[in-house]
Design a protein around this motif. Sequence first.
Motif, PDB file in Angstrom:
ATOM      1  N   GLU A   1      59.598  50.699 -29.940  1.00  0.00           N
ATOM      2  CA  GLU A   1      58.742  51.941 -29.116  1.00  0.00           C
ATOM      3  C   GLU A   1      57.025  51.418 -29.203  1.00  0.00           C
ATOM      4  O   GLU A   1      56.301  52.530 -28.634  1.00  0.00           O
ATOM      5  CB  GLU A   1      59.156  52.738 -29.822  1.00  0.00           C
TER       6      GLU A   1
ATOM      7  N   LYS B   1      61.762  57.383 -31.127  1.00  0.00           N
ATOM      8  CA  LYS B   1      61.986  58.021 -29.764  1.00  0.00           C
ATOM      9  C   LYS B   1      62.018  57.071 -28.878  1.00  0.00           C
ATOM     10  O   LYS B   1      61.323  56.792 -28.495  1.00  0.00           O
ATOM     11  CB  LYS B   1      61.854  59.334 -29.041  1.00  0.00           C
ATOM     12  N   THR B   2      63.737  56.143 -28.579  1.00  0.00           N
ATOM     13  CA  THR B   2      63.681  55.322 -28.029  1.00  0.00           C
ATOM     14  C   THR B   2      63.726  55.995 -26.280  1.00  0.00           C
ATOM     15  O   THR B   2      64.262  56.946 -25.726  1.00  0.00           O
ATOM     16  CB  THR B   2      65.239  55.097 -27.977  1.00  0.00           C
ATOM     17  N   GLY B   3      62.841  55.818 -25.257  1.00  0.00           N
ATOM     18  CA  GLY B   3      62.454  55.789 -24.034  1.00  0.00           C
ATOM     19  C   GLY B   3      60.809  56.507 -24.270  1.00  0.00           C
ATOM     20  O   GLY B   3      60.422  55.723 -25.043  1.00  0.00           O
ATOM     21  N   PRO B   4      60.520  57.357 -23.022  1.00  0.00           N
ATOM     22  CA  PRO B   4      59.421  57.084 -22.850  1.00  0.00           C
ATOM     23  C   PRO B   4      58.869  58.744 -23.212  1.00  0.00           C
ATOM     24  O   PRO B   4      57.587  58.760 -24.165  1.00  0.00           O
ATOM     25  CB  PRO B   4      59.205  57.535 -21.145  1.00  0.00           C
ATOM     26  N   ASP B   5      59.749  59.640 -24.135  1.00  0.00           N
ATOM     27  CA  ASP B   5      59.424  60.388 -24.810  1.00  0.00           C
ATOM     28  C   ASP B   5      59.349  60.069 -26.332  1.00  0.00           C
ATOM     29  O   ASP B   5      59.184  58.864 -27.102  1.00  0.00           O
ATOM     30  CB  ASP B   5      60.204  61.947 -24.651  1.00  0.00           C
TER      31      ASP B   5
ATOM     32  N   ALA C   1      63.618  51.077 -33.790  1.00  0.00           N
ATOM     33  CA  ALA C   1      62.856  52.580 -32.999  1.00  0.00           C
ATOM     34  C   ALA C   1      61.505  52.176 -33.127  1.00  0.00           C
ATOM     35  O   ALA C   1      60.655  51.751 -32.298  1.00  0.00           O
ATOM     36  CB  ALA C   1      63.591  53.658 -32.915  1.00  0.00           C
TER      37      ALA C   1
ATOM     38  N   ASP D   1      56.025  55.974 -33.685  1.00  0.00           N
ATOM     39  CA  ASP D   1      56.915  57.364 -32.528  1.00  0.00           C
ATOM     40  C   ASP D   1      58.353  56.087 -32.647  1.00  0.00           C
ATOM     41  O   ASP D   1      58.731  55.094 -32.546  1.00  0.00           O
ATOM     42  CB  ASP D   1      57.102  56.709 -30.839  1.00  0.00           C
TER      43      ASP D   1
END
Length: 520
Positions: free
Chosen positions: A462, A373-377, A458, A371
Amino acid sequence: MPTRRSFLSATGAAAALALTGTLPGLDAVGIPHRTDKRPLFTLGVASGDPLPDAVVIWTRLAPGPLEPFGGMDDRTVNVEWEVSEDEHFSRVVRRGTAHARPEYAHTVHVDVRGLRSWRHYFYRFRANGQVSPVGRTRTAPAPADQPAVSIAVASCQAYYDGFYTAYQDVVRRDHDVVLFLGDYIYEVGVGPTAGVRNQPVPVDFAGEIFTLDEYRARYALHKTDPDLQAAHAAAPWIVTLDDHEVEGNWAGYISEDGIPYDDFVVRRANGFRAYWEHMPLRLDQSPDGPSIRLHRHLRYGRTAGLSVLDTRQFRDDQTSTGGWLPPDEVSQDPARTITGDAQERWLLDTLHRSSSRWNVVAQQVAMAQLDRKTGPDLELPMDTWNGYVGSRDRVLSGVRDRHVRNFVVLTGDLHRAVASDLRVNFADPSTPAVGTEFVTTSISSGKDGVDSDATGKALLAENPHVKFQSVQRGYLSCRLDSSQWTSEYRVVDRVVTPGGTASTRATLVVEDGRPGTHLV
Protein backbone atom coordinates in the motif's frame (compact mmCIF):
# COMPACT_ATOMS: atom_id res chain seq x y z
CA MET A 1 19.61 -4.27 55.66
CA PRO A 2 16.59 -2.12 54.73
CA THR A 3 13.48 -3.74 53.36
CA ARG A 4 11.94 -2.75 50.06
CA ARG A 5 9.10 -1.15 52.05
CA SER A 6 11.50 1.02 54.06
CA PHE A 7 13.27 1.88 50.80
CA LEU A 8 10.10 3.31 49.32
CA SER A 9 9.16 5.02 52.58
CA ALA A 10 12.57 6.61 53.01
CA THR A 11 12.32 8.19 49.58
CA GLY A 12 8.63 8.96 49.54
CA ALA A 13 9.53 12.64 49.72
CA ALA A 14 11.41 12.27 46.44
CA ALA A 15 8.14 12.34 44.52
CA ALA A 16 7.47 15.90 45.67
CA LEU A 17 11.09 17.01 45.76
CA ALA A 18 11.67 15.81 42.21
CA LEU A 19 9.74 18.85 41.03
CA THR A 20 12.53 21.11 42.25
CA GLY A 21 15.07 19.43 39.99
CA THR A 22 17.37 18.61 42.89
CA LEU A 23 17.13 16.19 45.75
CA PRO A 24 18.88 16.63 49.10
CA GLY A 25 20.94 13.89 50.65
CA LEU A 26 18.81 11.14 52.12
CA ASP A 27 18.77 10.88 55.89
CA ALA A 28 18.43 7.07 55.71
CA VAL A 29 17.64 6.85 59.42
CA GLY A 30 18.22 3.34 60.68
CA ILE A 31 20.17 2.25 57.61
CA PRO A 32 23.55 0.92 58.76
CA HIS A 33 26.77 1.76 56.97
CA ARG A 34 27.74 -1.28 54.94
CA THR A 35 31.07 -2.97 55.42
CA ASP A 36 30.59 -5.77 52.87
CA LYS A 37 33.12 -6.14 50.08
CA ARG A 38 30.78 -6.98 47.26
CA PRO A 39 31.69 -5.69 43.79
CA LEU A 40 30.72 -2.03 43.34
CA PHE A 41 30.70 -1.79 39.54
CA THR A 42 27.95 -4.32 38.85
CA LEU A 43 26.25 -2.09 36.27
CA GLY A 44 29.32 -1.57 34.14
CA VAL A 45 30.56 1.64 32.55
CA ALA A 46 29.42 3.80 29.64
CA SER A 47 30.38 6.84 27.59
CA GLY A 48 28.38 9.21 25.45
CA ASP A 49 27.76 12.41 23.49
CA PRO A 50 31.26 12.62 21.96
CA LEU A 51 32.67 15.95 20.82
CA PRO A 52 35.97 16.48 18.97
CA ASP A 53 37.69 17.21 22.28
CA ALA A 54 35.42 15.65 24.89
CA VAL A 55 33.25 12.73 25.92
CA VAL A 56 31.10 11.87 28.95
CA ILE A 57 32.04 8.78 30.97
CA TRP A 58 29.58 7.16 33.38
CA THR A 59 29.23 4.54 36.08
CA ARG A 60 27.09 3.73 39.11
CA LEU A 61 28.13 2.15 42.39
CA ALA A 62 25.69 -0.68 43.19
CA PRO A 63 26.96 -3.67 45.17
CA GLY A 64 23.36 -4.91 45.39
CA PRO A 65 21.83 -3.58 42.14
CA LEU A 66 18.32 -4.92 42.83
CA GLU A 67 18.38 -4.03 46.51
CA PRO A 68 17.15 -0.76 48.02
CA PHE A 69 19.57 2.07 47.16
CA GLY A 70 21.53 -0.39 45.01
CA GLY A 71 22.99 -1.84 48.18
CA MET A 72 24.67 1.47 49.10
CA ASP A 73 24.37 3.51 52.29
CA ASP A 74 23.80 7.26 52.51
CA ARG A 75 27.42 8.39 52.23
CA THR A 76 29.05 10.19 49.32
CA VAL A 77 31.87 8.11 47.83
CA ASN A 78 34.95 9.50 46.11
CA VAL A 79 35.44 7.84 42.73
CA GLU A 80 38.72 8.21 40.87
CA TRP A 81 38.68 8.10 37.08
CA GLU A 82 41.31 7.78 34.39
CA VAL A 83 41.34 8.16 30.61
CA SER A 84 44.20 6.64 28.66
CA GLU A 85 45.37 6.28 25.09
CA ASP A 86 45.94 2.56 25.64
CA GLU A 87 43.98 -0.19 27.36
CA HIS A 88 46.85 -0.92 29.76
CA PHE A 89 46.74 2.68 31.07
CA SER A 90 50.41 3.30 30.47
CA ARG A 91 49.56 6.58 28.67
CA VAL A 92 47.02 8.25 30.92
CA VAL A 93 46.01 11.64 29.53
CA ARG A 94 43.31 12.72 31.98
CA ARG A 95 42.46 11.76 35.55
CA GLY A 96 40.47 13.13 38.42
CA THR A 97 38.08 12.44 41.28
CA ALA A 98 34.29 12.56 41.08
CA HIS A 99 31.73 12.23 43.86
CA ALA A 100 29.11 9.49 43.76
CA ARG A 101 26.31 11.02 45.81
CA PRO A 102 23.34 9.16 47.31
CA GLU A 103 20.90 11.80 46.05
CA TYR A 104 21.95 10.82 42.51
CA ALA A 105 21.81 7.06 43.16
CA HIS A 106 25.61 7.01 43.43
CA THR A 107 25.96 7.63 39.70
CA VAL A 108 28.96 9.42 38.23
CA HIS A 109 28.97 11.62 35.11
CA VAL A 110 32.36 13.03 34.10
CA ASP A 111 32.64 15.37 31.12
CA VAL A 112 36.23 14.67 30.11
CA ARG A 113 37.71 17.61 28.16
CA GLY A 114 40.99 18.29 26.41
CA LEU A 115 41.01 15.12 24.30
CA ARG A 116 42.20 14.70 20.71
CA SER A 117 39.68 14.36 17.90
CA TRP A 118 38.66 11.06 16.29
CA ARG A 119 40.69 8.92 18.67
CA HIS A 120 39.92 5.87 20.71
CA TYR A 121 40.41 6.25 24.44
CA PHE A 122 40.10 3.83 27.32
CA TYR A 123 38.64 4.72 30.70
CA ARG A 124 38.04 3.21 34.12
CA PHE A 125 36.96 4.11 37.63
CA ARG A 126 38.28 3.22 41.09
CA ALA A 127 36.44 3.36 44.44
CA ASN A 128 37.04 1.78 47.83
CA GLY A 129 39.98 -0.19 46.44
CA GLN A 130 37.97 -1.65 43.56
CA VAL A 131 38.54 -1.01 39.86
CA SER A 132 35.76 -0.93 37.30
CA PRO A 133 35.70 -2.74 33.98
CA VAL A 134 37.55 -0.85 31.26
CA GLY A 135 35.48 1.01 28.69
CA ARG A 136 36.51 2.14 25.25
CA THR A 137 35.21 5.33 23.67
CA ARG A 138 35.92 7.53 20.67
CA THR A 139 35.83 11.27 20.22
CA ALA A 140 34.17 12.91 17.23
CA PRO A 141 36.18 14.02 14.18
CA ALA A 142 37.56 17.54 13.92
CA PRO A 143 35.14 19.99 12.25
CA ALA A 144 37.07 20.10 8.96
CA ASP A 145 37.63 16.33 8.66
CA GLN A 146 35.44 13.96 6.67
CA PRO A 147 36.13 10.35 7.65
CA ALA A 148 33.84 7.40 7.05
CA VAL A 149 31.65 6.83 10.12
CA SER A 150 29.93 3.67 11.35
CA ILE A 151 26.77 3.91 13.44
CA ALA A 152 24.70 1.26 15.22
CA VAL A 153 21.05 2.20 15.75
CA ALA A 154 19.00 0.43 18.43
CA SER A 155 15.76 0.80 20.39
CA CYS A 156 13.12 -1.02 22.41
CA GLN A 157 14.68 -3.56 24.78
CA ALA A 158 11.92 -5.06 26.92
CA TYR A 159 13.84 -7.08 29.49
CA TYR A 160 11.11 -9.69 29.93
CA ASP A 161 10.68 -10.31 26.18
CA GLY A 162 14.12 -11.62 25.40
CA PHE A 163 17.87 -11.59 25.63
CA TYR A 164 19.95 -8.74 24.23
CA THR A 165 21.78 -10.96 21.74
CA ALA A 166 21.93 -8.27 19.07
CA TYR A 167 24.38 -6.28 21.18
CA GLN A 168 26.95 -9.04 20.76
CA ASP A 169 26.89 -8.26 17.06
CA VAL A 170 27.05 -4.52 17.72
CA VAL A 171 30.31 -5.11 19.60
CA ARG A 172 31.77 -7.49 17.02
CA ARG A 173 31.19 -5.03 14.18
CA ASP A 174 33.08 -2.30 16.04
CA HIS A 175 30.91 0.78 15.46
CA ASP A 176 32.14 4.31 16.08
CA VAL A 177 28.97 5.27 17.95
CA VAL A 178 25.67 3.74 19.04
CA LEU A 179 22.38 5.65 18.76
CA PHE A 180 19.65 4.49 21.14
CA LEU A 181 16.27 5.93 20.19
CA GLY A 182 14.03 5.12 23.13
CA ASP A 183 12.37 2.49 25.34
CA TYR A 184 15.57 1.66 27.22
CA ILE A 185 13.31 0.37 30.00
CA TYR A 186 9.62 -0.50 30.20
CA GLU A 187 7.51 0.80 33.06
CA VAL A 188 5.25 -2.25 33.27
CA GLY A 189 5.97 -5.14 35.62
CA VAL A 190 8.51 -7.75 34.57
CA GLY A 191 6.81 -10.66 36.34
CA PRO A 192 8.22 -12.96 39.04
CA THR A 193 10.73 -14.60 36.66
CA ALA A 194 11.51 -11.65 34.35
CA GLY A 195 9.44 -13.14 31.55
CA VAL A 196 11.24 -15.44 29.13
CA ARG A 197 14.53 -15.01 30.99
CA ASN A 198 13.34 -17.25 33.82
CA GLN A 199 15.32 -15.13 36.27
CA PRO A 200 13.97 -14.66 39.79
CA VAL A 201 13.57 -10.98 40.68
CA PRO A 202 12.33 -9.28 43.85
CA VAL A 203 8.55 -9.35 44.19
CA ASP A 204 8.31 -5.55 43.86
CA PHE A 205 9.46 -5.79 40.24
CA ALA A 206 6.19 -7.48 39.32
CA GLY A 207 4.21 -4.22 39.25
CA GLU A 208 4.22 -1.00 37.25
CA ILE A 209 6.68 1.64 38.44
CA PHE A 210 5.81 5.15 39.66
CA THR A 211 8.33 6.33 42.29
CA LEU A 212 11.85 7.58 41.67
CA ASP A 213 13.28 4.57 43.46
CA GLU A 214 11.25 2.16 41.35
CA TYR A 215 12.48 3.78 38.14
CA ARG A 216 16.06 3.59 39.42
CA ALA A 217 15.66 -0.08 40.24
CA ARG A 218 14.26 -0.83 36.77
CA TYR A 219 17.33 0.75 35.14
CA ALA A 220 19.52 -1.31 37.43
CA LEU A 221 17.75 -4.51 36.34
CA HIS A 222 18.27 -3.75 32.66
CA LYS A 223 21.88 -2.72 33.18
CA THR A 224 22.75 -6.05 34.80
CA ASP A 225 22.52 -7.61 31.33
CA PRO A 226 26.07 -8.53 30.23
CA ASP A 227 25.47 -7.90 26.52
CA LEU A 228 24.11 -4.42 27.21
CA GLN A 229 27.11 -3.69 29.45
CA ALA A 230 29.49 -4.87 26.73
CA ALA A 231 27.86 -2.62 24.12
CA HIS A 232 28.10 0.39 26.44
CA ALA A 233 31.76 -0.40 27.13
CA ALA A 234 32.63 -0.80 23.43
CA ALA A 235 31.62 2.61 22.03
CA PRO A 236 30.06 5.94 22.99
CA TRP A 237 26.25 6.15 22.96
CA ILE A 238 24.02 9.02 21.92
CA VAL A 239 20.60 8.57 23.51
CA THR A 240 17.10 9.94 23.60
CA LEU A 241 13.97 8.63 25.31
CA ASP A 242 10.54 7.64 24.04
CA ASP A 243 7.41 6.78 26.03
CA HIS A 244 8.20 3.74 28.19
CA GLU A 245 10.91 5.55 30.14
CA VAL A 246 7.91 7.27 31.77
CA GLU A 247 4.60 5.66 30.72
CA GLY A 248 3.31 4.04 27.55
CA ASN A 249 2.00 6.61 25.01
CA TRP A 250 2.30 9.65 27.27
CA ALA A 251 2.09 13.01 25.52
CA GLY A 252 3.34 16.26 27.03
CA TYR A 253 1.72 16.51 30.44
CA ILE A 254 -1.06 14.06 29.53
CA SER A 255 -1.10 10.55 30.96
CA GLU A 256 -2.51 7.95 28.63
CA ASP A 257 -3.34 5.88 31.73
CA GLY A 258 -5.66 8.61 33.00
CA ILE A 259 -3.43 9.59 35.92
CA PRO A 260 -4.44 13.02 37.32
CA TYR A 261 -2.31 15.92 36.10
CA ASP A 262 -0.53 16.63 39.38
CA ASP A 263 0.36 12.98 39.88
CA PHE A 264 1.57 12.60 36.31
CA VAL A 265 3.83 15.64 36.61
CA VAL A 266 5.53 13.91 39.53
CA ARG A 267 5.75 10.64 37.64
CA ARG A 268 7.28 12.39 34.64
CA ALA A 269 9.83 14.07 36.91
CA ASN A 270 10.73 10.73 38.49
CA GLY A 271 11.15 9.10 35.09
CA PHE A 272 13.35 11.93 33.79
CA ARG A 273 15.49 11.96 36.92
CA ALA A 274 16.22 8.24 36.80
CA TYR A 275 16.81 8.40 33.04
CA TRP A 276 19.45 11.11 33.33
CA GLU A 277 21.09 9.38 36.28
CA HIS A 278 21.58 6.19 34.27
CA MET A 279 22.59 7.62 30.88
CA PRO A 280 25.99 9.03 29.80
CA LEU A 281 24.62 12.57 29.51
CA ARG A 282 26.25 15.86 30.49
CA LEU A 283 25.50 17.65 33.74
CA ASP A 284 23.77 20.50 31.92
CA GLN A 285 21.25 17.99 30.60
CA SER A 286 20.09 16.98 34.06
CA PRO A 287 16.33 17.50 34.44
CA ASP A 288 14.71 20.46 36.09
CA GLY A 289 11.85 18.62 37.77
CA PRO A 290 9.46 17.47 35.03
CA SER A 291 11.52 19.07 32.23
CA ILE A 292 14.65 17.85 30.50
CA ARG A 293 16.43 19.13 27.39
CA LEU A 294 17.24 16.19 25.16
CA HIS A 295 17.14 17.76 21.69
CA ARG A 296 20.67 18.68 20.66
CA HIS A 297 23.01 18.69 17.70
CA LEU A 298 26.30 16.81 17.41
CA ARG A 299 28.71 16.95 14.48
CA TYR A 300 30.87 14.22 13.03
CA GLY A 301 33.23 16.51 11.16
CA ARG A 302 31.96 17.37 7.69
CA THR A 303 30.65 13.81 7.30
CA ALA A 304 27.45 14.13 9.33
CA GLY A 305 25.41 16.51 11.41
CA LEU A 306 23.23 14.67 13.91
CA SER A 307 20.10 16.35 15.27
CA VAL A 308 18.60 14.41 18.20
CA LEU A 309 14.89 15.03 18.75
CA ASP A 310 12.42 14.71 21.62
CA THR A 311 8.98 13.84 20.21
CA ARG A 312 7.32 13.17 23.60
CA GLN A 313 7.78 16.12 25.90
CA PHE A 314 6.23 18.83 23.72
CA ARG A 315 3.68 16.97 21.58
CA ASP A 316 -0.06 17.46 21.47
CA ASP A 317 -2.12 14.56 22.75
CA GLN A 318 -2.61 11.53 20.52
CA THR A 319 -5.83 11.21 18.61
CA SER A 320 -7.99 8.57 20.29
CA THR A 321 -5.81 5.71 21.64
CA GLY A 322 -2.79 6.41 19.47
CA GLY A 323 -3.23 3.03 17.73
CA TRP A 324 -3.70 2.21 14.03
CA LEU A 325 -6.71 4.25 12.89
CA PRO A 326 -8.09 6.09 9.86
CA PRO A 327 -7.00 9.73 9.64
CA ASP A 328 -9.49 12.18 11.13
CA GLU A 329 -9.88 15.92 11.69
CA VAL A 330 -7.60 15.80 14.72
CA SER A 331 -4.71 13.96 13.09
CA GLN A 332 -5.00 16.13 9.96
CA ASP A 333 -5.12 19.42 11.86
CA PRO A 334 -2.35 21.54 10.31
CA ALA A 335 -1.64 23.21 13.66
CA ARG A 336 -0.81 19.97 15.48
CA THR A 337 2.73 19.43 16.66
CA ILE A 338 4.78 16.43 17.72
CA THR A 339 7.91 18.45 18.55
CA GLY A 340 6.57 21.73 19.87
CA ASP A 341 7.05 24.97 17.95
CA ALA A 342 10.43 25.88 19.45
CA GLN A 343 12.05 22.51 18.73
CA GLU A 344 10.64 22.50 15.19
CA ARG A 345 12.18 25.92 14.48
CA TRP A 346 15.47 24.79 16.03
CA LEU A 347 15.52 21.70 13.79
CA LEU A 348 14.80 23.56 10.55
CA ASP A 349 17.28 26.31 11.43
CA THR A 350 19.94 23.71 12.24
CA LEU A 351 19.36 21.88 8.96
CA HIS A 352 19.42 25.14 7.01
CA ARG A 353 22.79 26.17 8.49
CA SER A 354 24.37 22.76 8.08
CA SER A 355 27.41 22.22 5.87
CA SER A 356 27.48 18.46 6.57
CA ARG A 357 27.35 15.95 3.75
CA TRP A 358 24.76 13.86 5.62
CA ASN A 359 22.06 15.61 7.65
CA VAL A 360 20.76 13.06 10.11
CA VAL A 361 17.78 13.25 12.45
CA ALA A 362 17.73 10.69 15.27
CA GLN A 363 14.26 10.41 16.75
CA GLN A 364 11.63 8.12 18.16
CA VAL A 365 8.56 7.40 15.97
CA ALA A 366 7.91 6.74 12.28
CA MET A 367 7.85 9.81 10.03
CA ALA A 368 6.89 8.16 6.73
CA GLN A 369 3.22 7.49 5.98
CA LEU A 370 2.55 3.85 6.88
CA ASP A 371 -0.82 2.60 5.66
CA ARG A 372 -1.65 -0.98 6.54
CA LYS A 373 -5.21 -1.14 5.16
CA THR A 374 -5.73 -2.78 1.77
CA GLY A 375 -7.58 -0.56 -0.67
CA PRO A 376 -8.14 3.17 -1.00
CA ASP A 377 -8.84 3.85 2.69
CA LEU A 378 -6.01 4.49 5.14
CA GLU A 379 -5.16 3.00 8.54
CA LEU A 380 -2.18 4.70 10.16
CA PRO A 381 -0.21 4.50 13.46
CA MET A 382 -1.47 7.59 15.28
CA ASP A 383 1.25 7.65 17.95
CA THR A 384 3.75 8.48 15.20
CA TRP A 385 4.15 11.47 12.84
CA ASN A 386 1.15 9.94 11.01
CA GLY A 387 -1.01 11.37 13.79
CA TYR A 388 0.68 14.78 13.48
CA VAL A 389 0.47 15.48 9.76
CA GLY A 390 0.89 19.23 10.29
CA SER A 391 4.28 18.69 11.93
CA ARG A 392 5.42 16.29 9.23
CA ASP A 393 4.33 18.59 6.42
CA ARG A 394 6.19 21.55 7.91
CA VAL A 395 9.41 19.59 8.45
CA LEU A 396 9.49 17.83 5.07
CA SER A 397 8.47 21.00 3.23
CA GLY A 398 11.16 22.83 5.16
CA VAL A 399 13.75 20.26 4.11
CA ARG A 400 12.70 20.68 0.47
CA ASP A 401 12.55 24.46 0.52
CA ARG A 402 15.90 24.79 2.30
CA HIS A 403 17.56 22.33 -0.11
CA VAL A 404 18.83 20.24 2.79
CA ARG A 405 21.49 17.87 1.54
CA ASN A 406 21.22 14.10 2.11
CA PHE A 407 18.40 14.16 4.68
CA VAL A 408 18.27 10.85 6.62
CA VAL A 409 15.91 10.08 9.52
CA LEU A 410 16.75 7.30 11.98
CA THR A 411 13.81 5.97 13.98
CA GLY A 412 12.82 3.31 16.53
CA ASP A 413 9.57 2.37 18.31
CA LEU A 414 7.78 0.14 15.77
CA HIS A 415 9.38 -3.19 16.74
CA ARG A 416 9.84 -3.75 13.01
CA ALA A 417 12.37 -2.67 10.42
CA VAL A 418 11.06 -0.30 7.75
CA ALA A 419 13.00 1.61 5.09
CA SER A 420 11.14 4.38 3.25
CA ASP A 421 11.57 7.33 0.97
CA LEU A 422 10.29 10.56 2.50
CA ARG A 423 8.03 12.73 0.32
CA VAL A 424 6.17 15.97 0.92
CA ASN A 425 3.08 14.36 -0.65
CA PHE A 426 2.83 10.65 0.11
CA ALA A 427 -0.45 10.40 -1.84
CA ASP A 428 1.42 11.11 -5.08
CA PRO A 429 4.16 8.55 -5.81
CA SER A 430 5.56 10.84 -8.50
CA THR A 431 6.46 13.46 -5.90
CA PRO A 432 10.26 13.60 -5.62
CA ALA A 433 11.79 12.16 -2.48
CA VAL A 434 13.31 14.71 -0.09
CA GLY A 435 15.01 12.16 2.14
CA THR A 436 15.08 8.66 3.55
CA GLU A 437 13.89 7.07 6.78
CA PHE A 438 15.40 3.94 8.31
CA VAL A 439 13.33 2.51 11.16
CA THR A 440 15.32 0.05 13.25
CA THR A 441 13.60 -2.97 14.72
CA SER A 442 13.66 -3.76 18.44
CA ILE A 443 16.46 -5.37 20.39
CA SER A 444 14.04 -7.68 22.23
CA SER A 445 10.56 -6.15 22.44
CA GLY A 446 8.02 -8.38 20.73
CA LYS A 447 10.02 -11.57 21.36
CA ASP A 448 11.41 -13.47 18.36
CA GLY A 449 9.25 -11.95 15.64
CA VAL A 450 9.00 -13.21 12.06
CA ASP A 451 10.38 -12.13 8.73
CA SER A 452 7.01 -10.76 7.62
CA ASP A 453 3.43 -10.57 8.86
CA ALA A 454 0.12 -9.26 7.55
CA THR A 455 0.96 -5.68 8.52
CA GLY A 456 4.36 -5.90 6.83
CA LYS A 457 2.89 -7.26 3.61
CA ALA A 458 0.30 -4.48 3.61
CA LEU A 459 2.97 -1.84 4.19
CA LEU A 460 4.84 -2.97 1.10
CA ALA A 461 1.68 -3.28 -1.00
CA GLU A 462 0.00 0.00 0.00
CA ASN A 463 2.97 2.35 0.31
CA PRO A 464 5.11 2.73 -2.85
CA HIS A 465 7.66 4.69 -0.83
CA VAL A 466 8.29 1.73 1.53
CA LYS A 467 11.25 -0.24 0.20
CA PHE A 468 11.74 -2.88 2.91
CA GLN A 469 10.22 -4.26 6.10
CA SER A 470 10.85 -7.12 8.55
CA VAL A 471 9.53 -8.03 12.00
CA GLN A 472 12.60 -9.86 13.28
CA ARG A 473 14.61 -8.59 16.23
CA GLY A 474 17.95 -6.87 15.76
CA TYR A 475 19.39 -3.42 14.97
CA LEU A 476 20.56 -1.19 12.13
CA SER A 477 24.23 -0.98 11.16
CA CYS A 478 25.12 2.08 9.06
CA ARG A 479 28.25 3.24 7.28
CA LEU A 480 28.43 6.70 5.74
CA ASP A 481 31.20 8.25 3.68
CA SER A 482 31.56 10.93 1.03
CA SER A 483 29.79 8.91 -1.69
CA GLN A 484 27.03 6.90 -0.05
CA TRP A 485 25.12 5.81 3.04
CA THR A 486 24.83 2.05 3.53
CA SER A 487 22.31 0.56 5.99
CA GLU A 488 22.42 -3.10 6.93
CA TYR A 489 19.45 -4.52 8.79
CA ARG A 490 21.08 -6.99 11.16
CA VAL A 491 18.65 -9.56 12.58
CA VAL A 492 18.96 -12.36 15.13
CA ASP A 493 17.12 -15.64 14.67
CA ARG A 494 15.89 -15.76 18.27
CA VAL A 495 15.87 -13.76 21.51
CA VAL A 496 13.58 -15.76 23.82
CA THR A 497 16.51 -18.09 24.44
CA PRO A 498 20.19 -17.13 24.48
CA GLY A 499 22.64 -18.02 21.74
CA GLY A 500 20.88 -16.52 18.74
CA THR A 501 22.75 -15.98 15.48
CA ALA A 502 23.01 -12.61 13.74
CA SER A 503 22.88 -12.08 9.99
CA THR A 504 22.18 -9.34 7.46
CA ARG A 505 18.55 -9.45 6.32
CA ALA A 506 18.79 -6.55 3.87
CA THR A 507 21.18 -3.86 2.70
CA LEU A 508 19.99 -0.50 1.38
CA VAL A 509 21.95 2.40 -0.04
CA VAL A 510 21.45 6.15 -0.34
CA GLU A 511 23.74 7.80 -2.86
CA ASP A 512 25.20 11.23 -2.18
CA GLY A 513 23.00 13.92 -3.72
CA ARG A 514 20.17 11.52 -4.67
CA PRO A 515 17.35 11.47 -2.07
CA GLY A 516 15.70 8.10 -1.52
CA THR A 517 16.99 4.58 -0.97
CA HIS A 518 17.13 1.26 -2.77
CA LEU A 519 17.97 -2.35 -1.97
CA VAL A 520 21.29 -3.78 -3.12
